[in-house]
Design an enzyme around this catalytic site. Structure first.
Site, PDB file in Angstrom:
ATOM      1  N   GLY A 176       0.821  -1.204   0.000  1.00 57.84           N
ATOM      2  CA  GLY A 176       0.000   0.000   0.000  1.00 57.84           C
ATOM      3  C   GLY A 176       0.857   1.257   0.000  1.00 57.84           C
ATOM      4  O   GLY A 176       2.067   1.213   0.238  1.00 57.84           O
ATOM      5  N   CYS A 177       0.204   2.384  -0.278  1.00 53.25           N
ATOM      6  CA  CYS A 177       0.937   3.650  -0.404  1.00 53.25           C
ATOM      7  C   CYS A 177       1.409   4.157   0.951  1.00 53.25           C
ATOM      8  O   CYS A 177       2.590   4.442   1.145  1.00 53.25           O
ATOM      9  CB  CYS A 177       0.052   4.683  -1.101  1.00 53.25           C
ATOM     10  N   TYR A 178       0.481   4.264   1.915  1.00 57.89           N
ATOM     11  CA  TYR A 178       0.891   4.696   3.258  1.00 57.89           C
ATOM     12  C   TYR A 178       1.917   3.724   3.828  1.00 57.89           C
ATOM     13  O   TYR A 178       2.839   4.115   4.536  1.00 57.89           O
ATOM     14  CB  TYR A 178      -0.318   4.705   4.198  1.00 57.89           C
ATOM     15  N   THR A 179       1.720   2.439   3.515  1.00 54.00           N
ATOM     16  CA  THR A 179       2.582   1.437   4.149  1.00 54.00           C
ATOM     17  C   THR A 179       3.991   1.497   3.594  1.00 54.00           C
ATOM     18  O   THR A 179       4.958   1.416   4.357  1.00 54.00           O
ATOM     19  CB  THR A 179       1.989   0.029   3.952  1.00 54.00           C
TER      20      THR A 179
END
Lengths: 348, 348, 348, 348
Positions: free
Chosen positions: A152-155
């Site tokens: 994921g992007c935030y991750t």
């Protein structure tokens, strides 16, 4: 040289479009099939007039997977959770390497996945063939993977910023607070009232406080680094801009850690093509990574409070999604990891 | 009824303009002098074409303070630090009530002020006549003050959001982390490269990490509430929008505190005209307070981590500066605190 | 293959940065010198953190032109008007091919230049060696030019949109009205109050009405196409966004012209690599050309009024400046015109 | 004094919200009913958290019109075309004065309306009772009207900017070209893909070229002023900002007209409370009218081309919709026209 034959499945959204944009400039890849059930029959360059390279290409429905698989070495999946795993299973069994941009192949612990996403995983056995596609951590496994679960992007932003410090024990892993801010493209191309220009523009807000799904993904990966379970606080916010994530991360320093941060980062990332760690006190800005595959990391020690403030930022559609997916493709097919990804950030 | 005669000194910037805007709609105030050395002689409505009420008014230089003082019941000062205290002293001694928007009269401890701002305070004796102008905390003292030190924008938002929980011991005061985000008007009207549209637009960044001056102001006021010194982490960020501050605040909960938050907030703020606390889980958004004098507070308990996440937001030019200054004016002159401040927020 | 050795002179602004960005991805060019008097000695990648390819490169002052010329096959000049012509002259006489992004070599008629820019041209003789760098019109001359005057942003958009229709007599050349709108990067990187974020954001305005300098450049080039002098109305506006120009152009149709527009455009632009003309009624949008070297043209006939409304749009920093400059470089050095310029537009 | 009892029907969109915002500060009006079928039962201040004055108020369905009419002196209708006329008829016959923000009562010629909007007008007889609500032109008729057709946003801006010059014959009425640009709130609160933040932000485009409905409204009103039918070119564009319309208007000057423009404007608008005409060459900007009920007009003569370029701008939600509606209310109920409308523009 023969080119890698590519299919992009679920190409109507922003990550699909970004894949098409990046692959148009990839010298060793050729997009053979652009698949979208809802846009089937429509010319790609009409729906995405910025994609001049796709002149003559038409969106296809996912009708004849057998034929598509015979004409594809790799497929990128930009589908909803669970639907993605099903499609991945079918293509994998037809001999296609899969890079899945959904959450379906991101978790080691399928129970965490099922609890987080509220679904039963439809392809549990395949999880053994899947690798978490964070090259900076799993490079070797990605090279031989049949399925890659693209992070994921935030991750990606949170994990890579924290990983060396957690793994080397420089920070107290029970004190982590991630205050993350993302541009609007992270919400996808959905016609919802809260995503309207007039609602988002000149606005700022937190959302998903204590409940955002990326929390469990970050926790699982950092727990693996740490060697024991950790829990952390993650709060996302919505920025009134197109692209980019910036995470401000707070952690208590372990005794003696202060002087070791630069060296530990250097040790982990000096040779990474897409990670730049700045000297202490020099802070990254979103605009410097926009449209590029880079992650910029800055930090500042707060001696008064014995804390370190870390700041990581990346483009959520590139290093946070489609660029990282291409990086994984490169690794899976034995190419230089940087192929097709060296365009500079845009600044403006 | 005779109107309060007002002078606005240093009226060329954004807080000055906002004061003029608010005072134009104030039924009991009359702006007599609009002072700006650099704009002296220029028509106000030509420099600020949005201020139609100032037709015929001209910026004056600060030349004849004696005359100005004789024609003024109150003066708002929008001057640089230290210069402001000097002007405040002169006007105060000429019998004018002063509302100072600089930091010069915000601190109880002048050493903290001098260390924070790197100057020697030019009017130390006057500090005894000065009151910190946060009506929700100092209402009674403000009513009789001769000089009011109008609080900073980040500080108003941070202090008011935390005050009841710190004072009532619901949170561990040694765990406070304030991650604050502000619109660009907070940087003032200065022709610096980093404030250019092309630099700020589509960008996001932290600044002043571990060093921002508002940290000591927040710490002093919350320490007074707590009854002992506390230290906290404060990190500001720059949002690509005109107005507004949103602070996301992290704190560890004291045992048993979880169920008491709503009641404590209600106890402190139920009757406050400009503070709204939402029920747990309902989160404020910047757009709902823009152009209004309101502070919106929301919160969410994270039971897993035994933390509370607080979110406060306000318009930095209104409740964070000029609106609060008018609120103080109202109190100092025996008016209903809400006079001239009831315009609704704009949303769009 | 040996690479073209490049110097970029005046590289501290937005067009300079954009040149560096594009040249970093150009397979046949190598940037040898990045020149900026004011930034001399500073690392390029520190000033422009988005330009990762310039690690190790340092801004140089324009001190030893002789040495620079010996190490350069071509120079891009991003200097103020008149200063640019002087530098062009010196480098040209030292054997360097020059692509000048100022207005100094854009005009055939030096008197028009001098009247428009209010200066005396310091290198009048060189004008004979110079070619106006609009490849779609002057391709063959550019190939052998020693100096190329790179067109302005508004002018590239306006001229190319109108050129075929004016040249083929489809529109009445005495009725042309160009209503143009540009993003903020067109104003350059200058610390002026009107360019501040808080001033530009949520604002829109016209400027330079009846006096903008690009008027005379557009008029000269379209007059050459027409074979007699024409005059037109040109009004620029400032859009609150980073990049891009969209020009809405009004013209009276000549009898019988209505049905010929598509064919005429096709005739002129079908084989142009960077011009796309849409079918009637399909309108271009700024976002589809951002960060690309494309010009998109759309049009609609108003039968009621016997007018045609033309809409042209491009990225002012790419096709309107630095991208076109690279296109000219390619032509001057016998390369495929598209080299290094095929990155797709960004849309987001 | 007894307050005017108000119902706002169709209050869920942006013009409805803006009416509620303005009426909250209106000293002689009291909002009794806030009607929205889709939001029936929901607290107003929960749906619009910026509207603190509506605490305790709940959206009602349009169920018992009889009761609503008995409790209302005036109703504002923010309903879709045709539906609005039906509701207007019912309320009018129940004795309520109606201010209709749809197009249903804007046209003198019902055939033009029906052709433009593609519907049959459901209340043709009522058109005789209706007045076009442009106070600067129809002030006296509005005072006694039972139904006011509130003008469109583009039309208010275009008509008022052109009206004096057309009526006095200063411009050739067959040469009018209106190039108009509007912020996004003009599109209303509809969850459509093209209105998403990620689609609109950093974008600019024309739309409805040659077909926009406001064309016929502008033409009818200016034809009435002229005394014979005129036709004009009108092209709207979408700006990436919240509020505001700026129209750039081109017209050929009649012989001798050049020197008379200022005097004619003065003659028509000097005493108008909400119209400001600048001296020649001083140009209005959108930000100066945002959130205010003002129209700013500037102009520049192009002697070379014998044209005048006019620039008008206003806030599409205030003078272009809800503010003008309140201005009409004031006139209909014998109040000072400015009541509740004197808030200054926001600039920031």
């Amino acid at each position: 040289m023969e080119k890698i034959r590519i299919s992009v499945i679920g190409a109507n959204g922003y990550t699909g479009m970004e894949l098409l944009r990046l692959l148009a400039g990839h010298p060793a890849a050729e997009v053979r099939h652009v698949v979208s059930r809802s846009l089937s029959g429509q010319p790609v360059a009409e729906y995405f007039p910025s994609l001049h390279a796709y002149d003559g290409k038409v969106f296809e429905g996912p009708d004849d997977l057998q034929a598509l698989a015979e004409d594809s070495d790799a497929a990128f999946l930009c589908l909803p959770h669970a639907a993605s795993a099903e499609m991945a299973g079918r293509l994998f069994r037809l001999g296609v390497k899969v890079i899945d941009l959904s959450a379906d192949f991101r978790y080691v612990n399928v129970e965490t996945y099922e609890r987080t996403y509220g679904v039963t995983h439809p392809e549990k056995e395949l999880l053994r063939a899947a690798v978490y596609g964070l090259p900076e951590i799993n490079r070797e496994q990605i090279k031989t993977a049949g399925i890659v679960g693209n992070p994921g992007c935030y991750t990606t932003c949170s994990i890579l910023t924290l990983y060396p410090l957690v793994k080397e024990g420089l920070v107290d892993p029970d004190t982590l607070i991630i205050d993350a801010k993302s541009g609007v493209s992270g919400a996808g191309k959905k016609a919802d009232l809260p995503n309207l220009f007039a609602e988002v523009n000149e606005n700022f807000k937190a959302y998903g406080v204590t409940t955002h799904r990326h929390t469990s993904e970050i926790e699982e990966k950092l727990s693996l680094a740490l060697g024991r379970p950790l829990q952390l606080s993650f709060t996302p916010h919505l920025l009134p801009l197109q692209r980019g994530i910036l995470a401000t991360i707070y952690a208590d320093l372990r005794p003696g850690a202060e002087g070791r941060i630069a060296a530990v980062y250097r040790n982990y990332y000096e040779k990474e093509p897409f990670v730049r760690v700045f000297e202490e006190g020099r802070l990254p800005e979103l605009k410097h990574v926009r449209h590029s595959n880079y992650l910029h990391i800055g930090y500042k020690v707060d001696e008064r409070l014995n804390k370190v403030i870390l700041i990581g930022c990346l483009d959520n559609l590139v290093k946070g999604a489609s660029g990282q997916a291409v990086q994984n493709l490169n690794l899976m097919f034995g190419l230089d990891e940087r192929t097709g990804l060296m365009a500079e950030g845009d600044y403006l």
